[in-house]
Design a protein around this motif. Structure first.
Motif, PDB file in Angstrom:
ATOM      1  N   ASN A  28      25.404  -4.452  -1.734  1.00 44.56           N
ATOM      2  CA  ASN A  28      26.454  -3.089  -1.297  1.00 44.56           C
ATOM      3  C   ASN A  28      26.494  -1.941  -2.327  1.00 44.56           C
ATOM      4  OD1 ASN A  28      27.571  -3.679   1.246  1.00 44.56           O
ATOM      5  ND2 ASN A  28      29.096  -5.101   0.723  1.00 44.56           N
ATOM      6  N   VAL A  29      26.551  -2.316  -3.444  1.00 42.38           N
ATOM      7  CA  VAL A  29      26.525  -1.095  -4.486  1.00 42.38           C
ATOM      8  C   VAL A  29      25.142  -0.585  -4.283  1.00 42.38           C
ATOM      9  CG1 VAL A  29      26.476  -0.598  -7.083  1.00 42.38           C
ATOM     10  CG2 VAL A  29      27.920  -2.588  -6.064  1.00 42.38           C
ATOM     11  N   GLY A  30      23.972  -1.191  -4.030  1.00 45.31           N
ATOM     12  CA  GLY A  30      22.655  -0.343  -3.873  1.00 45.31           C
ATOM     13  C   GLY A  30      22.839   0.364  -2.862  1.00 45.31           C
ATOM     14  N   THR A  31      23.327  -0.442  -1.496  1.00 41.95           N
ATOM     15  CA  THR A  31      23.378   0.462  -0.380  1.00 41.95           C
ATOM     16  C   THR A  31      24.119   1.767  -0.248  1.00 41.95           C
ATOM     17  OG1 THR A  31      23.158  -1.726   1.013  1.00 41.95           O
ATOM     18  CG2 THR A  31      24.272   0.397   2.081  1.00 41.95           C
ATOM     19  N   ILE A  32      25.323   1.776  -1.142  1.00 47.66           N
ATOM     20  CA  ILE A  32      26.125   2.894  -1.398  1.00 47.66           C
ATOM     21  C   ILE A  32      25.372   3.939  -2.261  1.00 47.66           C
ATOM     22  CG2 ILE A  32      28.148   3.868  -2.309  1.00 47.66           C
ATOM     23  CD1 ILE A  32      29.667   1.145  -1.625  1.00 47.66           C
ATOM     24  N   ALA A  33      24.713   3.459  -3.349  1.00 39.66           N
ATOM     25  CA  ALA A  33      23.736   4.269  -4.227  1.00 39.66           C
ATOM     26  C   ALA A  33      22.702   5.081  -3.225  1.00 39.66           C
ATOM     27  CB  ALA A  33      23.217   3.654  -5.210  1.00 39.66           C
ATOM     28  N   ARG A  34      22.121   4.378  -2.262  1.00 46.61           N
ATOM     29  CA  ARG A  34      21.200   4.976  -1.618  1.00 46.61           C
ATOM     30  C   ARG A  34      21.687   5.987  -0.653  1.00 46.61           C
ATOM     31  NH1 ARG A  34      16.370   1.878   1.626  1.00 46.61           N
ATOM     32  NH2 ARG A  34      15.535   3.654   2.989  1.00 46.61           N
ATOM     33  N   ALA A  35      23.103   5.723   0.152  1.00 51.30           N
ATOM     34  CA  ALA A  35      23.580   6.802   0.737  1.00 51.30           C
ATOM     35  C   ALA A  35      23.955   7.961   0.138  1.00 51.30           C
ATOM     36  CB  ALA A  35      24.893   6.068   1.478  1.00 51.30           C
ATOM     37  N   MET A  36      24.380   7.925  -1.064  1.00 49.65           N
ATOM     38  CA  MET A  36      24.795   9.042  -2.311  1.00 49.65           C
ATOM     39  C   MET A  36      23.393   9.575  -2.162  1.00 49.65           C
ATOM     40  SD  MET A  36      26.904   7.098  -5.256  1.00 49.65           S
ATOM     41  CE  MET A  36      26.846   8.469  -6.240  1.00 49.65           C
ATOM     42  N   LYS A  37      22.546   9.151  -2.375  1.00 51.31           N
ATOM     43  CA  LYS A  37      20.798   9.932  -2.646  1.00 51.31           C
ATOM     44  C   LYS A  37      20.650  10.612  -1.239  1.00 51.31           C
ATOM     45  CE  LYS A  37      17.191  10.516  -5.340  1.00 51.31           C
ATOM     46  NZ  LYS A  37      17.198  11.013  -6.525  1.00 51.31           N
ATOM     47  N   ASN A  38      20.799  10.124  -0.123  1.00 52.18           N
ATOM     48  CA  ASN A  38      20.889  10.640   1.165  1.00 52.18           C
ATOM     49  C   ASN A  38      21.440  11.913   1.443  1.00 52.18           C
ATOM     50  OD1 ASN A  38      20.511   7.241   2.557  1.00 52.18           O
ATOM     51  ND2 ASN A  38      18.759   8.555   2.088  1.00 52.18           N
ATOM     52  N   PHE A  39      22.643  12.035   0.732  1.00 49.44           N
ATOM     53  CA  PHE A  39      23.749  13.028   1.265  1.00 49.44           C
ATOM     54  C   PHE A  39      23.962  13.932   0.080  1.00 49.44           C
ATOM     55  CE2 PHE A  39      24.426   9.572   4.354  1.00 49.44           C
ATOM     56  CZ  PHE A  39      23.825  10.150   5.501  1.00 49.44           C
ATOM     57  N   GLY A  40      23.222  13.736  -1.145  1.00 51.52           N
ATOM     58  CA  GLY A  40      23.368  14.871  -2.120  1.00 51.52           C
ATOM     59  C   GLY A  40      24.444  14.575  -3.130  1.00 51.52           C
ATOM     60  N   GLU A  57      20.192  -7.321  -6.369  1.00 49.87           N
ATOM     61  CA  GLU A  57      19.719  -6.970  -5.200  1.00 49.87           C
ATOM     62  C   GLU A  57      20.216  -5.589  -5.031  1.00 49.87           C
ATOM     63  OE1 GLU A  57      22.372  -8.808  -2.245  1.00 49.87           O
ATOM     64  OE2 GLU A  57      20.597 -10.319  -1.838  1.00 49.87           O
ATOM     65  N   ALA A  58      21.071  -5.027  -6.095  1.00 48.24           N
ATOM     66  CA  ALA A  58      21.282  -3.548  -6.177  1.00 48.24           C
ATOM     67  C   ALA A  58      20.061  -2.668  -6.168  1.00 48.24           C
ATOM     68  CB  ALA A  58      22.230  -3.152  -7.153  1.00 48.24           C
ATOM     69  N   TYR A  59      19.024  -2.969  -6.877  1.00 46.85           N
ATOM     70  CA  TYR A  59      17.992  -2.489  -6.820  1.00 46.85           C
ATOM     71  C   TYR A  59      17.050  -2.614  -5.789  1.00 46.85           C
ATOM     72  CZ  TYR A  59      18.971  -0.425 -11.683  1.00 46.85           C
ATOM     73  OH  TYR A  59      19.482   0.032 -12.536  1.00 46.85           O
ATOM     74  N   GLY A  60      17.034  -3.523  -4.990  1.00 47.99           N
ATOM     75  CA  GLY A  60      16.345  -3.663  -3.948  1.00 47.99           C
ATOM     76  C   GLY A  60      16.880  -3.053  -2.755  1.00 47.99           C
ATOM     77  N   PHE A  61      18.176  -2.532  -2.611  1.00 49.47           N
ATOM     78  CA  PHE A  61      18.703  -1.981  -1.875  1.00 49.47           C
ATOM     79  C   PHE A  61      18.777  -0.461  -2.064  1.00 49.47           C
ATOM     80  CE2 PHE A  61      20.812  -4.998   1.316  1.00 49.47           C
ATOM     81  CZ  PHE A  61      20.413  -6.276   0.810  1.00 49.47           C
ATOM     82  N   ALA A  62      18.655   0.078  -3.224  1.00 46.36           N
ATOM     83  CA  ALA A  62      19.089   1.409  -3.478  1.00 46.36           C
ATOM     84  C   ALA A  62      17.894   2.408  -3.161  1.00 46.36           C
ATOM     85  CB  ALA A  62      19.033   1.469  -5.016  1.00 46.36           C
ATOM     86  N   GLY A  63      16.599   2.049  -2.762  1.00 50.88           N
ATOM     87  CA  GLY A  63      15.791   3.013  -2.464  1.00 50.88           C
ATOM     88  C   GLY A  63      15.360   3.582  -3.804  1.00 50.88           C
ATOM     89  N   ARG A  66      17.267   4.084  -7.013  1.00 54.19           N
ATOM     90  CA  ARG A  66      17.261   3.087  -8.268  1.00 54.19           C
ATOM     91  C   ARG A  66      16.585   4.100  -9.395  1.00 54.19           C
ATOM     92  NH1 ARG A  66      12.589   1.896  -4.945  1.00 54.19           N
ATOM     93  NH2 ARG A  66      13.685   0.151  -4.235  1.00 54.19           N
ATOM     94  N   GLU A  67      16.021   5.279  -8.997  1.00 55.16           N
ATOM     95  CA  GLU A  67      15.496   5.944 -10.635  1.00 55.16           C
ATOM     96  C   GLU A  67      16.594   6.621 -11.192  1.00 55.16           C
ATOM     97  OE1 GLU A  67      12.417   5.423 -11.214  1.00 55.16           O
ATOM     98  OE2 GLU A  67      12.161   4.079  -9.128  1.00 55.16           O
ATOM     99  N   ASP A  68      17.660   6.858 -10.378  1.00 59.23           N
ATOM    100  CA  ASP A  68      18.660   7.817 -11.059  1.00 59.23           C
ATOM    101  C   ASP A  68      20.043   7.385 -11.053  1.00 59.23           C
ATOM    102  OD1 ASP A  68      18.669   8.929  -8.567  1.00 59.23           O
ATOM    103  OD2 ASP A  68      17.622  10.862  -8.927  1.00 59.23           O
ATOM    104  N   ILE A  69      20.638   7.396  -9.841  1.00 60.42           N
ATOM    105  CA  ILE A  69      21.876   7.376  -9.491  1.00 60.42           C
ATOM    106  C   ILE A  69      22.303   5.816 -10.027  1.00 60.42           C
ATOM    107  CG2 ILE A  69      23.629   6.778  -7.858  1.00 60.42           C
ATOM    108  CD1 ILE A  69      22.131   8.971  -6.069  1.00 60.42           C
ATOM    109  N   LEU A  70      21.740   4.752  -9.720  1.00 61.28           N
ATOM    110  CA  LEU A  70      21.981   3.432 -10.063  1.00 61.28           C
ATOM    111  C   LEU A  70      21.963   3.146 -11.524  1.00 61.28           C
ATOM    112  CD1 LEU A  70      23.100   0.933  -8.741  1.00 61.28           C
ATOM    113  CD2 LEU A  70      20.799  -0.039  -8.247  1.00 61.28           C
ATOM    114  N   PRO A  71      20.842   3.454 -12.266  1.00 66.20           N
ATOM    115  CA  PRO A  71      20.834   3.245 -13.682  1.00 66.20           C
ATOM    116  C   PRO A  71      21.637   4.190 -14.668  1.00 66.20           C
ATOM    117  CG  PRO A  71      18.881   4.313 -12.834  1.00 66.20           C
ATOM    118  CD  PRO A  71      19.307   3.940 -11.774  1.00 66.20           C
TER     119      PRO A  71
END
Length: 253
Positions: A28-40, A57-63, A66-71
């Motif tokens: 879920n953390v990865g999913t939210i990070a991905r949504a953050m990337k989607n919407f700026g 799983e966070a990195y698998g879900f983050a799209g 995973r390159e900036d927001i999550l790390p």
């Protein structure tokens, strides 16, 4: 993985940060990070996070997040979160009136989008646990409450889903005008639309449409097209339909 807990200095009116409190699953953390990337959105804050290593799983879900927001996510305490930020806590369960202020008053994400533009302090959008969300004690320390309108039969949304919906509705706070899709850009020019109205009026005359009804009909047509914002191609297409119909009319004597 380690995160810095040093407070970040940021200018007024910066993009809201996104905070996740005590998430149970890395996915879920990865999913939210991905949504953050989607919407700026760019800044991810974590209160009591699960393990978020690169093999989680966070990195698998983050799209691409995973390159900036999550790390670059920052871990901090709930105390630090509420002291450093103007906080907006999201919850599915709200109070219906002012008899209890813990979950009332609340605003929808769309309503928050308008009010948060006037907040000059650093802002954090706060999402709670998968099963119970934010506790009453946590909400009591938060500045504003947000809630996503959903069916009374089942108002509780998955953590990743609720964050994605909220971030989509609040994307104007994070994306510049050049990044936002310009829905008006493809609208037909006013001159093209006015030419269509002239053509439609001539068509009504050609088919002997009752003269006493023409003004009202044209007014209804103008209101209808005004709501739909037709593209140039759409206007050309309906022009073509009228021209095709005109070829089927009997020749005048």
């Amino acid at each position: 993985m380690t995160w810095t807990s040093t407070p970040t200095t940021r200018p007024a009116m910066s993009k809201p940060a996104v905070a996740i409190v005590d998430a149970e699953t890395a996915g879920n953390v990865g999913t939210i990070a991905r949504a953050m990337k989607n919407f700026g959105f760019e800044e991810l804050l974590l209160v009591d996070p699960p393990y978020l290593g690169r093999d989680s799983e966070a990195y698998g879900f983050a799209g691409h997040a995973r390159e900036d927001i999550l790390p670059e996510a920052r871990e901090l305490s709930f105390d630090a979160l509420v002291s450093e930020f103007h906080t907006v806590g999201f919850t599915a369960i709200t109070n219906e009136d002012a008899t209890s202020h813990t979950r009332f008053p609340f605003r929808t994400p769309a309503e928050l989008g308008d009010s948060l533009r006037d907040v000059e302090a650093p802002t954090a959008l706060v999402f709670g646990r998968e099963r119970v969300g934010l506790t009453n004690d946590e909400l009591a320390r938060i500045d504003e409450v947000g809630s996503i309108p959903a069916s009374d039969d089942y108002p509780v949304m998955n953590l990743g889903q609720s964050a994605t919906v909220a971030l989509y509705e609040l994307r104007d706070l994070a994306m510049s005008e050049t990044q936002l899709p310009d829905v008006e850009r493809h609208r037909a020019d006013e001159a093209e639309i006015e030419q269509f109205y002239e053509h439609a009026s001539e068509f009504l005359d050609a088919v002997d449409y009752p003269a006493e009804k023409q003004a009202k009909t044209m007014r209804m047509l103008r209101r209808m097209l005004g709501r739909t914002h037709p593209t140039g191609r759409e206007i050309n297409t309906v022009h073509g339909l009228l021209r095709r119909a005109e070829t089927q009319l009997p020749e005048d004597d």
